[in-house]
Write a protein that holds these residues in place. Structure first.
Motif, mmCIF file in Angstrom:
data_model
loop_
_atom_site.group_PDB
_atom_site.id
_atom_site.type_symbol
_atom_site.label_atom_id
_atom_site.label_comp_id
_atom_site.label_asym_id
_atom_site.label_seq_id
_atom_site.Cartn_x
_atom_site.Cartn_y
_atom_site.Cartn_z
ATOM 1 N N VAL A 174 0.842 -1.199 0.000
ATOM 2 C CA VAL A 174 0.000 0.000 0.000
ATOM 3 C C VAL A 174 0.880 1.253 0.000
ATOM 4 O O VAL A 174 0.650 2.190 -0.771
ATOM 5 C CB VAL A 174 -0.952 -0.002 1.217
ATOM 6 N N LYS A 175 1.917 1.255 0.839
ATOM 7 C CA LYS A 175 2.822 2.409 0.913
ATOM 8 C C LYS A 175 3.557 2.619 -0.413
ATOM 9 O O LYS A 175 3.726 3.758 -0.862
ATOM 10 C CB LYS A 175 3.819 2.210 2.056
ATOM 11 N N SER A 176 3.979 1.558 -1.048
ATOM 12 C CA SER A 176 4.675 1.685 -2.334
ATOM 13 C C SER A 176 3.795 2.376 -3.367
ATOM 14 O O SER A 176 4.257 3.228 -4.127
ATOM 15 C CB SER A 176 5.099 0.308 -2.855
ATOM 16 N N PHE A 177 2.514 2.032 -3.394
ATOM 17 C CA PHE A 177 1.599 2.665 -4.339
ATOM 18 C C PHE A 177 1.287 4.109 -3.943
ATOM 19 O O PHE A 177 1.214 4.990 -4.800
ATOM 20 C CB PHE A 177 0.313 1.847 -4.477
ATOM 21 N N ASN A 178 1.116 4.350 -2.653
ATOM 22 C CA ASN A 178 0.811 5.708 -2.198
ATOM 23 C C ASN A 178 1.951 6.675 -2.464
ATOM 24 O O ASN A 178 1.723 7.875 -2.659
ATOM 25 C CB ASN A 178 0.481 5.715 -0.695
ATOM 26 N N ASP A 179 3.185 6.160 -2.477
ATOM 27 C CA ASP A 179 4.363 7.014 -2.647
ATOM 28 C C ASP A 179 4.832 7.115 -4.095
ATOM 29 O O ASP A 179 5.881 7.703 -4.365
ATOM 30 C CB ASP A 179 5.524 6.488 -1.789
ATOM 31 N N ALA A 180 4.075 6.544 -5.026
ATOM 32 C CA ALA A 180 4.492 6.550 -6.438
ATOM 33 C C ALA A 180 3.480 7.297 -7.305
ATOM 34 O O ALA A 180 2.308 7.399 -6.955
ATOM 35 C CB ALA A 180 4.648 5.113 -6.940
ATOM 36 N N GLU A 181 3.965 7.776 -8.437
ATOM 37 C CA GLU A 181 3.087 8.497 -9.371
ATOM 38 C C GLU A 181 2.901 7.757 -10.686
ATOM 39 O O GLU A 181 2.002 8.076 -11.454
ATOM 40 C CB GLU A 181 3.640 9.901 -9.640
ATOM 41 N N ASN A 182 3.746 6.770 -10.958
ATOM 42 C CA ASN A 182 3.599 6.003 -12.197
ATOM 43 C C ASN A 182 4.128 4.587 -11.980
ATOM 44 O O ASN A 182 4.623 4.263 -10.902
ATOM 45 C CB ASN A 182 4.302 6.702 -13.372
ATOM 46 N N VAL A 183 4.006 3.764 -12.999
ATOM 47 C CA VAL A 183 4.388 2.352 -12.877
ATOM 48 C C VAL A 183 5.879 2.184 -12.614
ATOM 49 O O VAL A 183 6.278 1.379 -11.774
ATOM 50 C CB VAL A 183 3.946 1.567 -14.144
ATOM 51 N N ASP A 184 6.726 2.947 -13.296
ATOM 52 C CA ASP A 184 8.169 2.825 -13.070
ATOM 53 C C ASP A 184 8.530 3.121 -11.615
ATOM 54 O O ASP A 184 9.342 2.413 -11.009
ATOM 55 C CB ASP A 184 8.948 3.766 -13.996
ATOM 56 N N GLU A 185 7.914 4.149 -11.057
ATOM 57 C CA GLU A 185 8.207 4.509 -9.663
ATOM 58 C C GLU A 185 7.757 3.420 -8.701
ATOM 59 O O GLU A 185 8.471 3.092 -7.754
ATOM 60 C CB GLU A 185 7.528 5.834 -9.301
ATOM 61 N N VAL A 186 6.572 2.875 -8.930
ATOM 62 C CA VAL A 186 6.100 1.849 -8.001
ATOM 63 C C VAL A 186 6.933 0.577 -8.116
ATOM 64 O O VAL A 186 7.214 -0.082 -7.113
ATOM 65 C CB VAL A 186 4.587 1.570 -8.156
ATOM 66 N N MET A 187 7.389 0.239 -9.308
ATOM 67 C CA MET A 187 8.245 -0.935 -9.468
ATOM 68 C C MET A 187 9.557 -0.756 -8.714
ATOM 69 O O MET A 187 10.070 -1.695 -8.099
ATOM 70 C CB MET A 187 8.515 -1.204 -10.956
ATOM 71 N N GLU A 188 10.088 0.456 -8.723
ATOM 72 C CA GLU A 188 11.326 0.735 -7.983
ATOM 73 C C GLU A 188 11.086 0.574 -6.484
ATOM 74 O O GLU A 188 11.894 -0.025 -5.778
ATOM 75 C CB GLU A 188 11.800 2.161 -8.297
ATOM 76 N N LYS A 189 9.971 1.077 -5.999
ATOM 77 C CA LYS A 189 9.655 0.969 -4.575
ATOM 78 C C LYS A 189 9.389 -0.488 -4.177
ATOM 79 O O LYS A 189 9.751 -0.918 -3.085
ATOM 80 C CB LYS A 189 8.473 1.858 -4.220
#
Length: 195
Positions: A174-189
């Motif tokens: 949940v935190k990874s998605f809340n802290d990301a703005e796009n797919v690349d960012e969430v994959m990094e998290k």
């Protein structure tokens, strides 16, 4: 592997929530449409599963950067990564009365590791895992009660198959998605996320 139900009360695996939001009319309509000809719960699960697996593309497979997570959002925007797709699958199955939970794996990805999300359903008193990630040339996931056919069987050093079946997505996801703005960012998290 022996799966472990993390919540004692099976009703926890039927609950609506902000993320699963199966009170949404579109989710209910689609779930009812998909299940209208099912003769039993297995057919219901399989039909809904194949819809999410095959008709909602995995963002990485289509080069999509739209970040979806809530079940209704995944259905409306018709794309998402594994966690988003598992939320949609859980929402529709729970609405249809099938207890559904969340499971996780740590898998090798681009020289490192990444957390991967899938589901488990309770049928005839037993839990069965299924992975709606989406098939491609090197992935052939199927729903089976006769042995798992997951998208990514754990097979490399450092990979982990977690036995827990959670009633809600875990906090690190949940935190990874809340802290990301796009797919690349969430994959990094998600490469740093842990269970």
């Amino acid at each position: 592997m022996q799966l472990k139900q993390m919540n004692n009360n099976v009703k926890d695996y039927l609950r609506d929530s902000e993320i699963l939001n199966y009170s949404d009319e579109d989710i209910q309509k689609k779930a009812l449409e998909l299940s209208q000809h099912s003769e039993n719960q297995f057919e219901t699960v399989n039909t809904v599963y194949e819809f999410v697996r095959d008709e909602v593309p995995h963002s990485l497979d289509i080069g999509g950067q739209i970040l979806t997570f809530r079940a209704s959002e995944v259905l409306r925007k018709c794309q998402g990564i594994c966690f988003a797709k598992s939320n949609l699958l859980a929402a529709m199955l729970r609405f249809l009365g099938v207890p559904t939970g969340f499971c996780y794996q740590t898998l090798t990805h681009e020289g490192g590791y990444v957390l991967h999300g899938l589901n488990a359903v309770l049928l005839d008193g037993d839990w069965y895992r299924l992975d709606a990630r989406g098939n491609r040339e090197d992935v052939d996931a199927q729903f089976s009660m006769d042995g798992e056919k997951l998208a990514f069987p754990v097979s490399h050093t450092g990979e982990v198959d977690y036995p827990g079946i959670y009633s809600e997505p875990v906090e690190s996801v949940v935190k990874s998605f809340n802290d990301a703005e796009n797919v690349d960012e969430v994959m990094e998290k998600l490469s740093e996320a842990r269970i």
